[in-house]
Design an enzyme around this catalytic site. Structure first.
Site, short mmCIF file in Angstrom:
data_model
loop_
_atom_site.label_atom_id
_atom_site.label_comp_id
_atom_site.label_asym_id
_atom_site.label_seq_id
_atom_site.Cartn_x
_atom_site.Cartn_y
_atom_site.Cartn_z
N ASP A 73 -2.29 25.31 -26.39
CA ASP A 73 -3.40 24.61 -25.66
C ASP A 73 -3.00 23.37 -25.51
OD1 ASP A 73 -5.49 26.58 -26.03
OD2 ASP A 73 -5.91 25.51 -28.09
N TYR A 138 3.63 29.47 -36.30
CA TYR A 138 2.75 28.41 -35.99
C TYR A 138 2.77 27.50 -37.22
CZ TYR A 138 1.65 31.32 -32.04
OH TYR A 138 1.50 32.06 -30.86
#
Length: 176
Positions: A73, A138
């Site tokens: 994002d 992540y």
């Protein structure tokens, strides 16, 4: 002799895997926001759009279309991400990965963009960075401000320089 010369001028298309990293603070995410077939469009607010734009400075014969392995994002960073791309050049020597990386990184440096192309690797034509990924990792980093004296003030002054624009800041509120 004529045929050897003629063969050398036929376009050569090769697929590459790109390894790149970025500090996403100034970008609208990694994935392109404007469709590829939109006339005269350039997506300079995403990492994909900027990588494609930078690769166009190597003057390939084909349109540059990256296939990104994962998505992030707006404001998210990546230490190492991958994509694949097909590049077609008139001459074999134009496929030099080091030269391509140099052109791309020079563009990012001159444009003051926090993106770096770490590596460009020639891969088989059936390779897919997205579908053949072995794993993804992540890391989420959050700075929690515990001191009441800092609450309601600008948080930038006490975040270490190594963490500036690299973590989200939460102000801890006391529950009563």
């Amino acid at each position: 002799m004529f045929y050897k010369t003629l063969i050398k001028t036929f376009p050569v298309k090769k697929r590459y895997m790109l390894q790149f990293g970025y500090i996403g603070t100034q970008f609208s995410g990694v994935q392109r926001q404007i469709p590829n077939d939109f006339p005269n469009s350039s997506d300079v607010m995403t990492v994909q759009g900027l990588l494609e734009h930078a690769l166009s400075f190597t003057r390939p014969l084909n349109e540059v279309n990256l296939r990104i392995s994962s998505r992030t994002d707006a404001g998210v960073h990546a230490f190492k991400s991958t994509a694949d791309v097909d590049l077609e050049y008139r001459y074999e020597h134009q496929h030099n990965p080091y030269s391509i990386c140099k052109v791309v990184n020079n563009f990012f440096k001159q444009s003051d963009l926090d993106i770096r192309l770490h590596n460009l690797i020639h891969v088989p034509n059936n390779f897919s960075a997205r579908f053949q990924a072995q794993w993804r990792k992540y890391i989420y980093r959050v700075a929690v401000i515990r001191e009441p004296k800092y609450q309601g003030s600008s948080h930038n002054f006490f975040i270490p320089m190594t963490e500036h624009n690299r973590c989200n800041v939460l102000l801890k509120t006391t529950m009563q």
